[in-house]
Design a protein around this motif. Sequence first.
Motif, PDB file in Angstrom:
ATOM      1  N   ASN A 256       3.683   1.756   3.945  1.00  0.00           N
ATOM      2  CA  ASN A 256       2.621   0.993   3.403  1.00  0.00           C
ATOM      3  C   ASN A 256       3.099   0.603   1.937  1.00  0.00           C
ATOM      4  O   ASN A 256       3.176   1.394   1.278  1.00  0.00           O
ATOM      5  CB  ASN A 256       1.604   1.731   3.312  1.00  0.00           C
ATOM      6  CG  ASN A 256       0.613   1.809   4.753  1.00  0.00           C
ATOM      7  OD1 ASN A 256       0.832   0.712   5.390  1.00  0.00           O
ATOM      8  ND2 ASN A 256       0.055   2.673   4.856  1.00  0.00           N
TER       9      ASN A 256
ATOM     10  N   SER B 207      -3.592   6.217   2.649  1.00  0.00           N
ATOM     11  CA  SER B 207      -3.210   7.476   2.258  1.00  0.00           C
ATOM     12  C   SER B 207      -1.897   7.331   1.455  1.00  0.00           C
ATOM     13  O   SER B 207      -1.508   8.295   0.890  1.00  0.00           O
ATOM     14  CB  SER B 207      -2.903   8.241   3.572  1.00  0.00           C
ATOM     15  OG  SER B 207      -2.115   7.535   4.430  1.00  0.00           O
TER      16      SER B 207
ATOM     17  N   ARG C  62      -7.230  -0.569   5.516  1.00  0.00           N
ATOM     18  CA  ARG C  62      -7.833   0.750   5.678  1.00  0.00           C
ATOM     19  C   ARG C  62      -9.387   0.381   5.995  1.00  0.00           C
ATOM     20  O   ARG C  62      -9.867  -0.660   5.629  1.00  0.00           O
ATOM     21  CB  ARG C  62      -7.799   1.727   4.458  1.00  0.00           C
ATOM     22  CG  ARG C  62      -8.423   0.890   3.104  1.00  0.00           C
ATOM     23  CD  ARG C  62      -8.228   1.615   1.927  1.00  0.00           C
ATOM     24  NE  ARG C  62      -8.724   1.008   0.800  1.00  0.00           N
ATOM     25  CZ  ARG C  62      -8.897   1.358  -0.171  1.00  0.00           C
ATOM     26  NH1 ARG C  62      -8.750   2.538  -0.573  1.00  0.00           N
ATOM     27  NH2 ARG C  62      -9.164   0.665  -1.219  1.00  0.00           N
TER      28      ARG C  62
ATOM     29  N   ASN D 130       3.974  -5.752  14.448  1.00  0.00           N
ATOM     30  CA  ASN D 130       2.829  -5.120  14.627  1.00  0.00           C
ATOM     31  C   ASN D 130       1.537  -5.807  14.304  1.00  0.00           C
ATOM     32  O   ASN D 130       1.606  -5.996  13.001  1.00  0.00           O
ATOM     33  CB  ASN D 130       2.900  -3.780  13.896  1.00  0.00           C
ATOM     34  CG  ASN D 130       1.771  -2.916  14.039  1.00  0.00           C
ATOM     35  OD1 ASN D 130       0.938  -3.123  14.990  1.00  0.00           O
ATOM     36  ND2 ASN D 130       1.515  -1.939  13.064  1.00  0.00           N
TER      37      ASN D 130
ATOM     38  N   ILE E 292      -2.421  -6.288  13.865  1.00  0.00           N
ATOM     39  CA  ILE E 292      -3.500  -5.461  14.219  1.00  0.00           C
ATOM     40  C   ILE E 292      -4.432  -6.435  14.708  1.00  0.00           C
ATOM     41  O   ILE E 292      -5.727  -5.989  15.251  1.00  0.00           O
ATOM     42  CB  ILE E 292      -4.082  -4.950  13.169  1.00  0.00           C
ATOM     43  CG1 ILE E 292      -4.512  -5.898  12.052  1.00  0.00           C
ATOM     44  CG2 ILE E 292      -3.143  -3.773  12.474  1.00  0.00           C
ATOM     45  CD1 ILE E 292      -5.320  -5.383  10.820  1.00  0.00           C
TER      46      ILE E 292
ATOM     47  N   ASP F 292      -2.313  -1.327  21.919  1.00  0.00           N
ATOM     48  CA  ASP F 292      -2.859  -0.165  21.058  1.00  0.00           C
ATOM     49  C   ASP F 292      -4.575  -0.168  20.904  1.00  0.00           C
ATOM     50  O   ASP F 292      -4.981  -1.116  20.552  1.00  0.00           O
ATOM     51  CB  ASP F 292      -2.374  -0.614  19.569  1.00  0.00           C
ATOM     52  CG  ASP F 292      -2.691   0.579  18.429  1.00  0.00           C
ATOM     53  OD1 ASP F 292      -3.495   1.210  18.611  1.00  0.00           O
ATOM     54  OD2 ASP F 292      -1.947   0.610  17.238  1.00  0.00           O
TER      55      ASP F 292
ATOM     56  N   LEU G  15      -7.558   2.838  16.720  1.00  0.00           N
ATOM     57  CA  LEU G  15      -8.450   3.842  16.168  1.00  0.00           C
ATOM     58  C   LEU G  15      -8.971   3.416  14.919  1.00  0.00           C
ATOM     59  O   LEU G  15      -8.025   3.247  13.999  1.00  0.00           O
ATOM     60  CB  LEU G  15      -7.874   5.173  16.265  1.00  0.00           C
ATOM     61  CG  LEU G  15      -7.165   5.717  17.873  1.00  0.00           C
ATOM     62  CD1 LEU G  15      -6.381   7.087  17.702  1.00  0.00           C
ATOM     63  CD2 LEU G  15      -8.393   5.627  18.780  1.00  0.00           C
TER      64      LEU G  15
ATOM     65  N   PHE H   9     -10.739   1.037  13.983  1.00  0.00           N
ATOM     66  CA  PHE H   9     -10.968  -0.447  13.536  1.00  0.00           C
ATOM     67  C   PHE H   9     -12.070  -0.817  14.446  1.00  0.00           C
ATOM     68  O   PHE H   9     -12.134  -1.053  15.672  1.00  0.00           O
ATOM     69  CB  PHE H   9      -9.728  -1.289  13.808  1.00  0.00           C
ATOM     70  CG  PHE H   9      -8.644  -1.036  13.056  1.00  0.00           C
ATOM     71  CD1 PHE H   9      -8.343  -2.074  12.011  1.00  0.00           C
ATOM     72  CD2 PHE H   9      -7.574  -0.043  13.315  1.00  0.00           C
ATOM     73  CE1 PHE H   9      -7.301  -1.742  11.021  1.00  0.00           C
ATOM     74  CE2 PHE H   9      -6.477   0.098  12.414  1.00  0.00           C
ATOM     75  CZ  PHE H   9      -6.444  -0.968  11.246  1.00  0.00           C
TER      76      PHE H   9
ATOM     77  N   GLY I 184      -2.351   5.213  16.561  1.00  0.00           N
ATOM     78  CA  GLY I 184      -2.466   5.332  15.188  1.00  0.00           C
ATOM     79  C   GLY I 184      -3.724   6.180  14.817  1.00  0.00           C
ATOM     80  O   GLY I 184      -4.599   5.735  14.313  1.00  0.00           O
TER      81      GLY I 184
ATOM     82  N   ARG J 227       1.982   6.468  15.500  1.00  0.00           N
ATOM     83  CA  ARG J 227       2.068   5.955  14.257  1.00  0.00           C
ATOM     84  C   ARG J 227       1.515   6.765  13.133  1.00  0.00           C
ATOM     85  O   ARG J 227       0.450   7.275  13.139  1.00  0.00           O
ATOM     86  CB  ARG J 227       1.441   4.780  14.119  1.00  0.00           C
ATOM     87  CG  ARG J 227       1.467   3.961  12.730  1.00  0.00           C
ATOM     88  CD  ARG J 227       0.661   2.554  12.658  1.00  0.00           C
ATOM     89  NE  ARG J 227       0.800   1.653  11.581  1.00  0.00           N
ATOM     90  CZ  ARG J 227       0.027   2.004  10.471  1.00  0.00           C
ATOM     91  NH1 ARG J 227      -0.584   3.129  10.308  1.00  0.00           N
ATOM     92  NH2 ARG J 227       0.375   1.584   9.362  1.00  0.00           N
TER      93      ARG J 227
ATOM     94  N   HIS K 118       2.266   9.074   9.292  1.00  0.00           N
ATOM     95  CA  HIS K 118       2.490   8.992   7.664  1.00  0.00           C
ATOM     96  C   HIS K 118       3.645  10.251   7.508  1.00  0.00           C
ATOM     97  O   HIS K 118       4.459   9.997   6.846  1.00  0.00           O
ATOM     98  CB  HIS K 118       1.386   9.256   6.805  1.00  0.00           C
ATOM     99  CG  HIS K 118       0.510   8.174   6.983  1.00  0.00           C
ATOM    100  ND1 HIS K 118      -0.765   8.299   7.794  1.00  0.00           N
ATOM    101  CD2 HIS K 118       0.398   7.145   6.168  1.00  0.00           C
ATOM    102  CE1 HIS K 118      -1.124   7.061   7.918  1.00  0.00           C
ATOM    103  NE2 HIS K 118      -0.807   6.253   6.937  1.00  0.00           N
TER     104      HIS K 118
HETATM  105  N1  PMM Z   1      -3.669   1.530  11.465  1.00  0.00           N
HETATM  106  C1  PMM Z   1      -3.551   1.091  10.244  1.00  0.00           C
HETATM  107  C2  PMM Z   1      -2.611  -0.224  10.255  1.00  0.00           C
HETATM  108  N2  PMM Z   1      -1.987  -0.437  11.057  1.00  0.00           N
HETATM  109  N3  PMM Z   1      -1.210  -0.797  13.283  1.00  0.00           N
HETATM  110  C3  PMM Z   1      -1.619  -0.122  14.488  1.00  0.00           C
HETATM  111  N4  PMM Z   1      -0.862  -0.952  15.622  1.00  0.00           N
HETATM  112  N5  PMM Z   1      -2.381   0.802  14.965  1.00  0.00           N
HETATM  113  C4  PMM Z   1      -3.157   1.559  13.931  1.00  0.00           C
HETATM  114  O1  PMM Z   1      -3.785   2.415  14.188  1.00  0.00           O
HETATM  115  C5  PMM Z   1      -2.938   1.009  12.511  1.00  0.00           C
HETATM  116  C6  PMM Z   1      -2.080  -0.253  12.401  1.00  0.00           C
HETATM  117  C7  PMM Z   1      -4.349   1.583   9.180  1.00  0.00           C
HETATM  118  O2  PMM Z   1      -3.806   3.048   8.647  1.00  0.00           O
HETATM  119  P1  PMM Z   1      -2.966   3.119   7.246  1.00  0.00           P
HETATM  120  O3  PMM Z   1      -3.553   2.271   6.351  1.00  0.00           O
HETATM  121  O4  PMM Z   1      -3.061   4.437   7.276  1.00  0.00           O
HETATM  122  O5  PMM Z   1      -1.563   2.564   7.406  1.00  0.00           O
END
Ligand code: PMM
Length: 268
Positions: A5, A12, A46, A99, A101, A170, A173, A175, A202, A240, A242
């Motif tokens: 990120n 995180s 987030r 990717n 979302i 996906d 999770l 969202f 994720g 996915r 960290h």
């Molecule tokens: N979660 C986050 C960001 N991008 N992309 C996909 N495909 N799946 C996820 O679950 C996902 C994502 C948010 O998490 P973060 O802020 O910890 O990166």
Amino acid sequence: MGVLNVTPDSFSDAARYLDADRAVEHALAMEAAGADLIDVGGESSRPMGASEVPIEVELARVAPVLARLGKRLGVPISIDTRRAEVARVALESGAAIINDITALEHDCEMAPLAARTRCAVVLMHMRGGLANHIEFARYRDVVREVLEYLRARARFAAAAGVARSRIIVDPGLGFAKTAQHNLKLLAALPDLCALGYPVLVGASRKSFVAAIAGAGERELEFGTAAANALAVAAGASIVRVHDAGAAVAVVRMAAAMAGRARPLGCDA
Ligand code: PMM
């Protein structure tokens, strides 16, 4: 899939990798730890109060990192973005996966771009916008609705010219989902795999993990490991994460116990 990120407000990683050189170092460290993919994102998503980032800011964050990574990283890069222009720049720098979302919904140029460039796409389920999706966490039957949505978005992508073999789904999770929704979706992973596409999960350090396992560093780490192990055992192809080093051990063990030499392809 190791998360990189490049944002000041991410869930995180909190500004740790805003500096391009440090971001590159972290990506290389995740690769060395065994990550098979690196997911680069310049717009925080987030769950609570993520703010919309102007496209110029998103590009200024990710472009220098992608330019440097393209030459040095051996594993494929995915770009975590809703915007076709950001995806285009990333693909030109060597990224292989978009990717999105919003499952190609946010930007009408995204599907044609994916088709034209023959990259892979992650289609994630969410509802509402970045800042308010938690208000949309209402379902009659979360599993059925998420499955129907992902099936429809995969059909849309295929109709736009994206090869079936390049589509990943996906459940998204966290969202527009409560902890209970996330648990139901995790329990239904075999059904999701039965759609016939590789499944990405994720769960890493998300608030539902904190709510269930505890919010301390160790609790988050082990809660994430449990979610990832069970997701792999249930058929997920990509987790996915960290902490790539921890996840590699978890994935290897879970895949071996589930009789999958490598957690690729859905067996369900
Ligand atoms: N979660 C986050 C960001 N991008 N992309 C996909 N495909 N799946 C996820 O679950 C996902 C994502 C948010 O998490 P973060 O802020 O910890 O990166």
